[in-house]
Design a protein around this motif. Structure first.
Motif, mmCIF file in Angstrom:
data_model
loop_
_atom_site.group_PDB
_atom_site.id
_atom_site.type_symbol
_atom_site.label_atom_id
_atom_site.label_comp_id
_atom_site.label_asym_id
_atom_site.label_seq_id
_atom_site.Cartn_x
_atom_site.Cartn_y
_atom_site.Cartn_z
ATOM 1 N N ILE A 2 0.818 -1.208 0.000
ATOM 2 C CA ILE A 2 0.000 0.000 0.000
ATOM 3 C C ILE A 2 0.857 1.265 0.000
ATOM 4 O O ILE A 2 0.428 2.327 -0.468
ATOM 5 C CB ILE A 2 -0.966 -0.012 1.203
ATOM 6 N N PHE A 3 2.088 1.149 0.509
ATOM 7 C CA PHE A 3 2.943 2.342 0.560
ATOM 8 C C PHE A 3 3.263 2.838 -0.836
ATOM 9 O O PHE A 3 3.517 4.036 -1.046
ATOM 10 C CB PHE A 3 4.223 2.025 1.331
ATOM 11 N N ALA A 4 3.264 1.931 -1.839
ATOM 12 C CA ALA A 4 3.566 2.327 -3.214
ATOM 13 C C ALA A 4 2.531 3.296 -3.747
ATOM 14 O O ALA A 4 2.823 4.111 -4.630
ATOM 15 C CB ALA A 4 3.630 1.088 -4.116
ATOM 16 N N PRO A 35 9.570 7.766 -6.960
ATOM 17 C CA PRO A 35 9.598 6.556 -7.790
ATOM 18 C C PRO A 35 10.869 5.738 -7.594
ATOM 19 O O PRO A 35 10.847 4.508 -7.729
ATOM 20 C CB PRO A 35 9.513 7.118 -9.218
ATOM 21 N N PHE A 36 11.962 6.402 -7.259
ATOM 22 C CA PHE A 36 13.218 5.681 -7.072
ATOM 23 C C PHE A 36 13.128 4.725 -5.883
ATOM 24 O O PHE A 36 13.545 3.560 -5.958
ATOM 25 C CB PHE A 36 14.356 6.675 -6.878
ATOM 26 N N VAL A 37 12.552 5.195 -4.784
ATOM 27 C CA VAL A 37 12.394 4.344 -3.592
ATOM 28 C C VAL A 37 11.434 3.190 -3.884
ATOM 29 O O VAL A 37 11.678 2.039 -3.489
ATOM 30 C CB VAL A 37 11.888 5.192 -2.403
ATOM 31 N N ILE A 38 10.351 3.484 -4.594
ATOM 32 C CA ILE A 38 9.397 2.426 -4.938
ATOM 33 C C ILE A 38 10.053 1.373 -5.828
ATOM 34 O O ILE A 38 9.863 0.165 -5.634
ATOM 35 C CB ILE A 38 8.160 3.043 -5.641
ATOM 36 N N PHE A 39 10.863 1.826 -6.776
ATOM 37 C CA PHE A 39 11.569 0.895 -7.659
ATOM 38 C C PHE A 39 12.525 0.006 -6.869
ATOM 39 O O PHE A 39 12.567 -1.216 -7.062
ATOM 40 C CB PHE A 39 12.336 1.685 -8.722
ATOM 41 N N LEU A 40 13.274 0.603 -5.955
ATOM 42 C CA LEU A 40 14.230 -0.178 -5.153
ATOM 43 C C LEU A 40 13.509 -1.202 -4.283
ATOM 44 O O LEU A 40 14.013 -2.317 -4.061
ATOM 45 C CB LEU A 40 15.060 0.761 -4.269
ATOM 46 N N TYR A 41 12.321 -0.846 -3.785
ATOM 47 C CA TYR A 41 11.583 -1.787 -2.942
ATOM 48 C C TYR A 41 11.106 -2.993 -3.751
ATOM 49 O O TYR A 41 11.245 -4.147 -3.317
ATOM 50 C CB TYR A 41 10.398 -1.082 -2.295
ATOM 51 N N LEU A 80 7.537 -1.995 -11.873
ATOM 52 C CA LEU A 80 8.932 -1.635 -12.114
ATOM 53 C C LEU A 80 9.057 -0.663 -13.284
ATOM 54 O O LEU A 80 9.895 0.246 -13.254
ATOM 55 C CB LEU A 80 9.762 -2.895 -12.375
ATOM 56 N N LEU A 81 8.231 -0.837 -14.307
ATOM 57 C CA LEU A 81 8.254 0.112 -15.424
ATOM 58 C C LEU A 81 7.751 1.483 -14.977
ATOM 59 O O LEU A 81 8.349 2.516 -15.308
ATOM 60 C CB LEU A 81 7.393 -0.409 -16.576
#
Length: 777
Positions: A2-4, A35-41, A80-81
């Motif tokens: 949900i954090f995303a 978006p960078f943090v979401i991608f890394l997660y 991821l995209l």
């Protein structure tokens, strides 16, 4: 998970404050980390042992509407995209957009759009998915119309919103039917009831509604017309919408529901035809364009058509090829849009007729364009990812017999030919873009600015995307078993782990690629000789003209219709509302046997009750004859106080107290407002008008009386009074049942009432502010 979704929404609330310091720090720097943090997660979930994950957060459980998030291979690919390319787009925008722009607005819209897309691909609840779906439509409308002072920007934004929201409403209808048939709102639970859906009489409607939503969002013919006009948005927006987000949402929708419809023949026919026609039409029309972003817009249309066609094929190979090309398209198309933005930024124009010979001025940009266009064209080189998925597309078009019936045999025969035809023009527009900008003669006098290479910061994002083009091309299997196979398996429902290789021998699909390159090269070299065909086909025929004509006619006729009843007469408005309510209520009650009267259920009426009612009736009639504002208000107040007395008689002190307070406040406010209004003037009306007023009044009063009697006498449903009495303490934490109902049991009603009041307050504030501004001028 949900954090995303919540993280972008939270940052969107903070951006207006962060943008205040843009003169010191570019707002995009703060946004980049989202978006960078979401991608890394989410990158941690890539692996051969990945299995789907589901999380549920209760929202409105009584309606089966919860925040159900489902992460499988398909949603992981899109997350991821969305986040990865989103981070690159934000980084690119930092150097593309000047600090003098309205950066706060831009990044709020962008981050809301990102949240909407993440919600779409992660949602397992159809109604939550629809909510996020419409959030993407609204936020993309704001992004496309970001430069609202340009008429074309407003036109493109409105066009995209009208078409995509029309499809969204259609999709919503399909979701409602699905939830009724399956008695669930979970997509995965619906997939488990596949046979129930396929055997339903509503199957054609469900399929049509859902595909309408997908086709409008992913710009499939004939709904593609909004996409070229969306190019009026800033280039970072175009790069994001076209590579990883907006237009891919429709593909995601079809892919997500493919496990249900894949065995249905009409799914194959409709989706395949739409995809193949879109591929051919988009690639054919791209060669006609002169604006760089318009060329890329029509190329996006054609590429989306190719992916949609593969999803329509439904075979194991086709699904894998579709997933592979979704990834590949995101890399080369994102980089090419950024290249177009760099050319525009450094030369001052996107008109390809004014460009040429930029290779010597912009060698790095030209190199990026070379890899991007060659990959998009499907040139058979082992270090270009586009060739691999294009060859798989050709191969899948040759093996369709396993999923279709006799009715579609004719379609099977022509699909490979159309696939080659669309790919030939794909090759042509790719070379047209590359050589039209960077080769040929330099036209210095036609450029608003002297060209030079872009700053390093603007080049980082396209360099990274082109690097992915090459890495995927050199090591395709690095992304296969750990990433692509899981996404394909989520669509087809069977285990998919296909080895990707550059050379499979002299097979038909390789010959098809050679035909594309050969004929494409011939058409590129002779382009000026045959482009005159566009004056004949499509010639003057244009779906855009049809859209404009339809919109114009709708506006004209809607003005005539609304002009009939929206004439500024409050009396007419009230008369129409009451007449319609009375007519429909009596019709429904008559058709359903809604009126019921049981004399035994009535209570004895006392003298005091009759007296109070008689006074209320007299007061109500007295308002008709009142000739002064204050008199009318005071007489009307008698009716309200009479209701309070009835509450006391019927032993409802809480309701009586509430009624007294509200009535007192209302009378006081009315007196205050009417004090500043002109004196009450009784209008002169004809006998016919008075008779009509009397009929409407008596009809409405009769209707309310009959509803009250019927509701009191009927027992069609169990009374909910006992439920409230027994649960007010355990659920609401209170013993005052009325208060618990208002605050807890009807919490959503209260929330929406407060929302309406808040909106009204903002509207009033805006009107006052506008008036003061005009007075100051």
């Amino acid at each position: 998970m949900i954090f995303a979704v919540l993280l972008p929404l939270l940052i969107a609330c903070l951006i207006p404050f962060l943008s205040k310091v843009k003169h010191k720090v570019h707002t995009g720097i703060f946004v980049f980390f989202v978006p960078f943090v979401i991608f890394l997660y989410f990158i941690q979930f890539i692996g051969t042992n990945f299995s789907p994950i589901k999380k549920t957060y209760y929202w409105i459980p009584s309606l089966s509407i919860n925040l159900d998030f489902y992460l499988d291979g398909l949603s992981l690919l899109f997350v991821l995209l969305i986040s990865g390319i989103g981070a690159l787009v934000v980084l690119y925008s930092i150097y593309y957009l000047d600090k003098t722009e309205r950066l706060g607005h831009f990044y709020v819209y962008l981050i809301l759009f990102m949240a909407g897309m993440l919600g779409v691909v992660l949602s397992d609840n159809v109604f939550v998915l629809y909510t996020f779906w419409e959030l993407t439509s609204i936020s993309s409308f704001l992004l496309i119309g970001y430069w609202h002072f340009n008429e074309r920007s407003r036109y493109g934004a409105l066009k995209s919103m009208l078409i995509t929201i029309l499809g969204g409403l259609s999709m919503f209808g399909g979701f409602i039917l699905l939830s009724i048939i399956t008695d669930t709102t979970s997509i995965q639970a619906m997939i488990d009831q596949k046979e129930v859906i396929l055997n339903s009489a509503y199957l054609p409607l469900i399929l049509g509604f859902i595909l309408m939503g997908a086709f409008t969002k992913s710009a499939q013919f004939p709904f593609h017309i909004w996409l070229p006009d969306a190019m009026e948005a800033p280039t970072p927006v175009s790069a994001y919408l076209h590579s990883a987000t907006m237009v891919k949402a429709g593909l995601f929708l079809v892919a997500r529901f493919s496990p249900i419809f894949a065995g249905y023949e009409w799914f194959f026919i409709i989706v395949t035809i739409a995809g193949i026609v879109t591929l051919c039409w988009g690639s054919y029309m791209a060669v006609r364009q002169t604006d760089l972003k318009a060329i890329l817009a029509f190329s996006t249309i054609s590429q989306l058509g190719m992916i949609m066609a593969m999803l329509g094929f439904g075979t194991k190979l086709a699904v894998f090829a579709a997933v592979f090309h979704i990834l590949n398209h995101a890399t080369f198309k994102g980089s090419l849009f950024m290249v177009a933005g760099i050319v525009d930024h450094e030369t001052g124009t996107r008109d390809i007729r004014k460009l040429g010979g930029l290779l010597t001025f912009m060698p790095i940009t030209a190199t990026l364009a070379l890899f991007g266009t060659f990959s998009m064209a499907g040139v058979p080189l082992p270090f270009l990812n586009g060739f691999y998925s294009k060859e798989l597309f050709f191969k899948s078009s040759l093996h369709l017999n396993e999923n279709v019936g006799a009715f579609a045999e004719w379609l099977i025969m022509i699909i490979p030919w159309l696939a080659v035809l669309g790919s030939i023009f794909t090759f042509v527009y790719s070379m047209y873009f590359l050589f039209g900008v960077f080769a040929g003669k330099h036209k210095e006098k036609e450029l608003p600015k002297k060209p030079h290479e872009a700053p390093l910061g603007m080049l980082i994002s396209p360099i990274l995307l082109v690097s992915l083009v090459i890495i995927i091309g050199l090591f395709p299997n690095l992304f296969n078993g750990t990433f692509l196979a899981h996404a394909a398996e989520a669509i087809s429902g069977v285990e998919t782990h296909k080895h990707i290789a550059y050379w499979h021998g002299w097979e038909p699909q390789f010959y098809m690629s050679l035909i594309v390159v050969g004929l494409g090269t011939l058409l590129v070299l002779t382009r000026k000789r045959w482009t005159g065909v566009y004056s004949f086909f499509p010639g003057k025929l244009s779906l855009n003209r049809a859209y404009d004509a339809i919109l114009e006619k709708l506006e004209v006729y809607s003005q005539k219709v609304t002009g009939f009843y929206m004439n500024g007469s409050l009396k007419l408005y009230v008369a129409l509302i009451l007449s319609t309510t009375v007519a429909f209520t009596f019709i429904i009650m008559g058709l359903t046997g809604g009126f019921f009267f049981e004399p035994d259920e009535t209570l004895n009426v006392t003298t005091i009750e009759l007296t109070v009612v008689a006074v209320m009736i007299a007061a109500a009639i007295g308002t008709i004859f009142a000739k002064h504002n204050v008199a009318a208000i005071l007489v009307l107040g008698v009716v309200g106080y009479g209701v309070a007395i009835l509450f006391v008689i019927y032993r409802a002190p809480d309701l009586a107290l509430t009624q007294l307070v509200i009535e007192t406040i209302t009378v006081a406010l009315f007196l205050l407002c009417f004090f500043h209004l002109p004196k009450l003037q009784v209008p002169k009306e004809s006998k016919k008008s008075k008779l009509l007023n009397a009929v409407i009044s008596l009809s409405f009063g009769t209707m309310m009386t009959l509803i009250g009697i019927s509701a009191h006498s009927s027992d069609w449903f169990d009374s909910i009074a006992e439920y409230f009495i027994h649960t007010s303490h355990s659920l609401g934490g209170g013993d005052n049942v009325v208060n618990v109902i208002l605050v807890d049991m009807r919490g959503l009603d209260t929330l929406f009432e407060i929302t309406v009041l808040g909106i009204a307050a903002l509207a009033i504030y805006s009107l006052i502010k506008i008036k003061r501004k005009k007075e100051a001028e």
